[in-house]
Scaffold this active site. Structure first.
Site, PDB file in Angstrom:
ATOM      1  N   TYR A  11      -3.278  -1.452  -9.138  1.00 29.62           N
ATOM      2  CA  TYR A  11      -3.127  -2.743  -9.836  1.00 29.62           C
ATOM      3  C   TYR A  11      -4.344  -3.653  -9.629  1.00 29.62           C
ATOM      4  O   TYR A  11      -5.029  -4.039 -10.588  1.00 29.62           O
ATOM      5  CB  TYR A  11      -1.837  -3.397  -9.328  1.00 29.62           C
ATOM      6  CG  TYR A  11      -1.571  -4.807  -9.769  1.00 29.62           C
ATOM      7  CD1 TYR A  11      -1.734  -5.202 -11.090  1.00 29.62           C
ATOM      8  CD2 TYR A  11      -1.112  -5.756  -8.842  1.00 29.62           C
ATOM      9  CE1 TYR A  11      -1.454  -6.505 -11.489  1.00 29.62           C
ATOM     10  CE2 TYR A  11      -0.814  -7.049  -9.233  1.00 29.62           C
ATOM     11  CZ  TYR A  11      -1.002  -7.432 -10.545  1.00 29.62           C
ATOM     12  OH  TYR A  11      -0.722  -8.720 -10.921  1.00 29.62           O
ATOM     13  N   SER A 125      -3.770  -9.508   3.657  1.00 27.17           N
ATOM     14  CA  SER A 125      -2.630 -10.185   3.042  1.00 27.17           C
ATOM     15  C   SER A 125      -2.251 -11.415   3.850  1.00 27.17           C
ATOM     16  O   SER A 125      -2.414 -11.445   5.081  1.00 27.17           O
ATOM     17  CB  SER A 125      -1.453  -9.205   3.020  1.00 27.17           C
ATOM     18  OG  SER A 125      -0.259  -9.886   2.737  1.00 27.17           O
ATOM     19  N   TYR A 150       4.262  -2.396   7.195  1.00 30.02           N
ATOM     20  CA  TYR A 150       3.171  -2.644   6.245  1.00 30.02           C
ATOM     21  C   TYR A 150       2.308  -3.811   6.714  1.00 30.02           C
ATOM     22  O   TYR A 150       1.082  -3.726   6.768  1.00 30.02           O
ATOM     23  CB  TYR A 150       3.745  -2.931   4.839  1.00 30.02           C
ATOM     24  CG  TYR A 150       2.732  -3.572   3.926  1.00 30.02           C
ATOM     25  CD1 TYR A 150       1.671  -2.837   3.406  1.00 30.02           C
ATOM     26  CD2 TYR A 150       2.803  -4.937   3.608  1.00 30.02           C
ATOM     27  CE1 TYR A 150       0.720  -3.433   2.592  1.00 30.02           C
ATOM     28  CE2 TYR A 150       1.855  -5.534   2.796  1.00 30.02           C
ATOM     29  CZ  TYR A 150       0.808  -4.781   2.287  1.00 30.02           C
ATOM     30  OH  TYR A 150      -0.135  -5.385   1.499  1.00 30.02           O
ATOM     31  N   LYS A 154      -1.882  -4.169   8.084  1.00 32.49           N
ATOM     32  CA  LYS A 154      -2.926  -5.121   7.661  1.00 32.49           C
ATOM     33  C   LYS A 154      -3.468  -5.873   8.872  1.00 32.49           C
ATOM     34  O   LYS A 154      -4.682  -6.032   9.032  1.00 32.49           O
ATOM     35  CB  LYS A 154      -2.353  -6.116   6.643  1.00 32.49           C
ATOM     36  CG  LYS A 154      -1.970  -5.502   5.316  1.00 32.49           C
ATOM     37  CD  LYS A 154      -3.172  -4.963   4.592  1.00 32.49           C
ATOM     38  CE  LYS A 154      -2.809  -4.189   3.340  1.00 32.49           C
ATOM     39  NZ  LYS A 154      -3.906  -3.378   2.818  1.00 32.49           N
ATOM     40  N   TYR A 178      -4.948 -11.926   0.602  1.00 37.11           N
ATOM     41  CA  TYR A 178      -4.371 -12.266  -0.695  1.00 37.11           C
ATOM     42  C   TYR A 178      -3.045 -12.975  -0.495  1.00 37.11           C
ATOM     43  O   TYR A 178      -2.246 -12.578   0.346  1.00 37.11           O
ATOM     44  CB  TYR A 178      -4.064 -11.024  -1.538  1.00 37.11           C
ATOM     45  CG  TYR A 178      -5.148  -9.998  -1.697  1.00 37.11           C
ATOM     46  CD1 TYR A 178      -6.499 -10.297  -1.546  1.00 37.11           C
ATOM     47  CD2 TYR A 178      -4.802  -8.693  -2.040  1.00 37.11           C
ATOM     48  CE1 TYR A 178      -7.459  -9.323  -1.721  1.00 37.11           C
ATOM     49  CE2 TYR A 178      -5.756  -7.716  -2.217  1.00 37.11           C
ATOM     50  CZ  TYR A 178      -7.092  -8.034  -2.048  1.00 37.11           C
ATOM     51  OH  TYR A 178      -8.031  -7.058  -2.222  1.00 37.11           O
ATOM     52  N   ASN A 200       8.740  -6.753  -5.815  1.00 37.05           N
ATOM     53  CA  ASN A 200       8.171  -8.099  -5.952  1.00 37.05           C
ATOM     54  C   ASN A 200       8.816  -8.856  -7.107  1.00 37.05           C
ATOM     55  O   ASN A 200       9.346  -8.268  -8.045  1.00 37.05           O
ATOM     56  CB  ASN A 200       6.653  -8.020  -6.159  1.00 37.05           C
ATOM     57  CG  ASN A 200       5.956  -7.434  -4.951  1.00 37.05           C
ATOM     58  OD1 ASN A 200       5.378  -6.359  -5.019  1.00 37.05           O
ATOM     59  ND2 ASN A 200       6.024  -8.125  -3.832  1.00 37.05           N
TER      60      ASN A 200
HETATM   61  P1  NAD Z   1      -1.570  -0.247  -5.727  1.00 40.62           P
HETATM   62  O1  NAD Z   1      -0.563   0.633  -5.055  1.00 40.62           O
HETATM   63  O2  NAD Z   1      -1.440  -0.514  -7.157  1.00 40.62           O
HETATM   64  O3  NAD Z   1      -3.049   0.330  -5.443  1.00 40.62           O
HETATM   65  C1  NAD Z   1      -3.369   1.014  -4.253  1.00 40.62           C
HETATM   66  C2  NAD Z   1      -4.047   2.318  -4.655  1.00 40.62           C
HETATM   67  O4  NAD Z   1      -4.388   3.049  -3.476  1.00 40.62           O
HETATM   68  C3  NAD Z   1      -3.150   3.228  -5.497  1.00 40.62           C
HETATM   69  O5  NAD Z   1      -3.845   3.579  -6.680  1.00 40.62           O
HETATM   70  C4  NAD Z   1      -2.889   4.437  -4.608  1.00 40.62           C
HETATM   71  O6  NAD Z   1      -2.780   5.641  -5.363  1.00 40.62           O
HETATM   72  C5  NAD Z   1      -4.122   4.422  -3.712  1.00 40.62           C
HETATM   73  N1  NAD Z   1      -3.944   5.048  -2.390  1.00 40.62           N
HETATM   74  C6  NAD Z   1      -2.955   4.844  -1.486  1.00 40.62           C
HETATM   75  N2  NAD Z   1      -3.171   5.600  -0.393  1.00 40.62           N
HETATM   76  C7  NAD Z   1      -4.327   6.285  -0.598  1.00 40.62           C
HETATM   77  C8  NAD Z   1      -5.064   7.231   0.153  1.00 40.62           C
HETATM   78  N3  NAD Z   1      -4.645   7.643   1.356  1.00 40.62           N
HETATM   79  N4  NAD Z   1      -6.206   7.727  -0.362  1.00 40.62           N
HETATM   80  C9  NAD Z   1      -6.628   7.344  -1.596  1.00 40.62           C
HETATM   81  N5  NAD Z   1      -5.962   6.465  -2.365  1.00 40.62           N
HETATM   82  C10 NAD Z   1      -4.824   5.945  -1.867  1.00 40.62           C
HETATM   83  O7  NAD Z   1      -1.610  -1.613  -4.900  1.00 40.62           O
HETATM   84  P2  NAD Z   1      -2.327  -2.994  -5.245  1.00 40.62           P
HETATM   85  O8  NAD Z   1      -1.273  -3.991  -5.528  1.00 40.62           O
HETATM   86  O9  NAD Z   1      -3.421  -2.789  -6.216  1.00 40.62           O
HETATM   87  O10 NAD Z   1      -2.914  -3.347  -3.816  1.00 40.62           O
HETATM   88  C11 NAD Z   1      -4.254  -3.022  -3.442  1.00 40.62           C
HETATM   89  C12 NAD Z   1      -4.453  -3.388  -1.992  1.00 40.62           C
HETATM   90  O11 NAD Z   1      -4.178  -4.775  -1.825  1.00 40.62           O
HETATM   91  C13 NAD Z   1      -3.523  -2.652  -1.027  1.00 40.62           C
HETATM   92  O12 NAD Z   1      -4.228  -2.367   0.158  1.00 40.62           O
HETATM   93  C14 NAD Z   1      -2.437  -3.673  -0.759  1.00 40.62           C
HETATM   94  O13 NAD Z   1      -1.816  -3.464   0.481  1.00 40.62           O
HETATM   95  C15 NAD Z   1      -3.227  -4.962  -0.800  1.00 40.62           C
HETATM   96  N6  NAD Z   1      -2.413  -6.137  -1.096  1.00 40.62           N
HETATM   97  C16 NAD Z   1      -1.638  -6.133  -2.224  1.00 40.62           C
HETATM   98  C17 NAD Z   1      -0.814  -7.233  -2.504  1.00 40.62           C
HETATM   99  C18 NAD Z   1       0.079  -7.233  -3.710  1.00 40.62           C
HETATM  100  O14 NAD Z   1       1.011  -8.020  -3.745  1.00 40.62           O
HETATM  101  N7  NAD Z   1      -0.149  -6.410  -4.732  1.00 40.62           N
HETATM  102  C19 NAD Z   1      -0.819  -8.343  -1.633  1.00 40.62           C
HETATM  103  C20 NAD Z   1      -1.641  -8.322  -0.512  1.00 40.62           C
HETATM  104  C21 NAD Z   1      -2.446  -7.201  -0.252  1.00 40.62           C
HETATM  105  N1  UDP Z   2      12.303 -12.657  -4.700  1.00 38.33           N
HETATM  106  C1  UDP Z   2      13.551 -12.787  -5.293  1.00 38.33           C
HETATM  107  N2  UDP Z   2      14.045 -11.714  -5.990  1.00 38.33           N
HETATM  108  C2  UDP Z   2      13.362 -10.542  -6.126  1.00 38.33           C
HETATM  109  C3  UDP Z   2      12.085 -10.427  -5.522  1.00 38.33           C
HETATM  110  C4  UDP Z   2      11.606 -11.505  -4.798  1.00 38.33           C
HETATM  111  O1  UDP Z   2      14.198 -13.825  -5.201  1.00 38.33           O
HETATM  112  O2  UDP Z   2      13.872  -9.607  -6.762  1.00 38.33           O
HETATM  113  C5  UDP Z   2      11.749 -13.817  -3.969  1.00 38.33           C
HETATM  114  C6  UDP Z   2      11.463 -13.555  -2.501  1.00 38.33           C
HETATM  115  O3  UDP Z   2      12.623 -13.797  -1.722  1.00 38.33           O
HETATM  116  C7  UDP Z   2      10.318 -14.538  -2.229  1.00 38.33           C
HETATM  117  C8  UDP Z   2       9.572 -14.582  -3.562  1.00 38.33           C
HETATM  118  O4  UDP Z   2      10.491 -14.115  -4.551  1.00 38.33           O
HETATM  119  O5  UDP Z   2      10.835 -15.835  -1.975  1.00 38.33           O
HETATM  120  C9  UDP Z   2       8.334 -13.687  -3.598  1.00 38.33           C
HETATM  121  O6  UDP Z   2       8.707 -12.375  -3.179  1.00 38.33           O
HETATM  122  P1  UDP Z   2       7.724 -11.141  -3.344  1.00 38.33           P
HETATM  123  O7  UDP Z   2       8.443  -9.921  -2.830  1.00 38.33           O
HETATM  124  O8  UDP Z   2       7.203 -11.077  -4.738  1.00 38.33           O
HETATM  125  O9  UDP Z   2       6.483 -11.500  -2.411  1.00 38.33           O
HETATM  126  P2  UDP Z   2       6.393 -11.779  -0.834  1.00 38.33           P
HETATM  127  O10 UDP Z   2       5.887 -13.179  -0.708  1.00 38.33           O
HETATM  128  O11 UDP Z   2       7.721 -11.564  -0.225  1.00 38.33           O
HETATM  129  O12 UDP Z   2       5.377 -10.785  -0.388  1.00 38.33           O
END
Ligand code: NAD
Ligand code: UDP
Length: 340
Positions: A11, A125, A150, A154, A178, A200
């Protein structure tokens, strides 16, 4: 710069590729496709207007595979997105999360240093703050107790990368914390593609809107917040992607260790998000109030001033853009990348 993007088919990675190319950089993607579909990279190439994005289907834990990639390409820096990210799954499968995220990063960093690539931007994160000691959260806020494996991956990886930079100051390490990424590229061609039931909030809302799920469950309305529902700092994924381009500038300026919050500085409740989604998109989101989700905190939003002062980066998109682009992606791709 020529950038290795691990997890680039996912993503945030796919959106970041677009902003990297727009800024004049080039990239090679390494992804094992465990949580993504290569169709995302085909669409990124279309949006950018290139034939293809160089891609290796390689696991970052596969040392030989990574060696082959580094032998083929010279990288100026790595943006490291690859990792498992489902909070609930991490509680059920802690070993798998520690092994994938921590072992994978250790192998990556080792191969990087052997090839004299010592610049890394790491996807961290706001979860590392735990139940934050201050709101809005600055980077000075102490890290806290994570509520799931998880989050600990981080927090631990931040420490690993910090210690590596301290021992060898020729590394530049940027830790980007993030807040809550939502939205999609305005083209509607790429977006978030969750497997199974979304964890989410935003993908859950869009799946209700598109008719895949009957209603949203709101996890608690008795928090000490203005309307009782949880407050978060939602950030448009295109703004987040641009944060990585700005972080590359820090690396060019030899930043050593640098930590930045990437958020908007605004807190919105779950009901704020639902109401904005309905108002902007003209669709109804049925919901019920459920009990609190274990591990959730009441309020979490950033003070993003440091990134603005030091990187010149500031989120541009607001809540209306976020809910519009999230819906645009879901509406045009009801089954994500699995159709079309
Ligand atoms: P995502 O799952 O869409 O992307 C992660 C990618 O990593 C995927 O394409 C997956 O196939 C690949 N991957 C996982 N393990 C691997 C491995 N061992 N080798 C090679 N590829 C691998 O997730 P995202 O939402 O794009 O998140 C990207 C990064 O940002 C992640 O590290 C995630 O923890 C971090 N992050 C995401 C969020 C969020 O809410 N989306 C918030 C904070 C941090
Ligand atoms: N949340 C919710 N219903 C859902 C998913 C999330 O009410 O199906 C709420 C959750 O309790 C939080 C906010 O939405 O208050 C954001 O949650 P999310 O899982 O997207 O992100 P987080 O901050 O927990 O990583």
């Amino acid at each position: 710069m020529h950038i290795l993007v691990t997890g680039g088919a996912g993503y945030i990675g796919s959106h970041t590729l677009i902003e990297l190319y727009k800024a004049g950089h080039t990239a090679v993607v390494v992804d094992n496709l465990s949580n993504s579909n290569p169709e995302s990279l085909r669409r990124v190439a279309q949006i950018i207007g290139v034939d293809r994005i160089p891609f290796h289907q390689t696991d970052i834990r596969d040392r030989e595979g990574l060696e082959a990639v580094f032998t083929k390409h010279h990288f100026d820096a790595c943006i490291h997105f690859a990792g498992l990210k489902a909070v609930g799954e991490s509680v059920a499968k802690p070993w798998e999360y520690y092994e994938n995220n921590i072992s994978g990063t250790l192998v990556l960093v080792d191969v990087m240093r052997k090839h004299d690539c010592k610049n890394i931007i790491f996807s961290s994160s706001a979860t590392v703050y735990g139940d934050p000691a201050e709101i809005p959260i600055t980077e000075q806020c102490p890290k806290g107790q994570c509520t799931n494996p998880y989050g600990w991956t981080k927090s631990m990886l931040e420490q690993v990368l910090t210690d590596i930079q301290k021992a060898d100051p020729s590394w530049n390490v940027v830790l980007l914390r993030y807040f809550n990424p939502v939205g999609a590229h305005p083209s509607g061609r790429i977006g978030e593609n969750p497997n199974g039931t979304p964890n989410n909030l935003m993908p859950y809302i869009t799946q209700v809107a598109v008719g895949k799920r009957p209603q949203l469950g709101i996890f608690g309305n008795d928090y000490p917040t203005p309307d009782g529902t949880g407050v978060r700092d939602y950030i448009h994924v295109v703004d987040l992607a641009n944060g990585h381009v700005s972080a590359l500038k820090a690396i060019e300026c030899v930043c050593g260790l640098a930590i930045y919050n990437l958020g908007t500085g605004h807190g919105y409740s779950v009901l704020d998000m639902v109401n904005a989604f309905q108002r902007v998109n003209g669709v109804t989101i049925p919901y019920t109030i459920q009990s609190r989700r274990p591990g959730d905190i009441a309020t979490c939003y950033s003070n993003p001033a440091k990134a603005e002062q030091e990187l010149g980066w500031k989120a541009k998109f607001g809540i209306d853009d976020m809910v519009r682009d999230s819906w645009n992606w879901q509406r045009l791709n009801p089954d994500g990348y699995n159709e079309n």
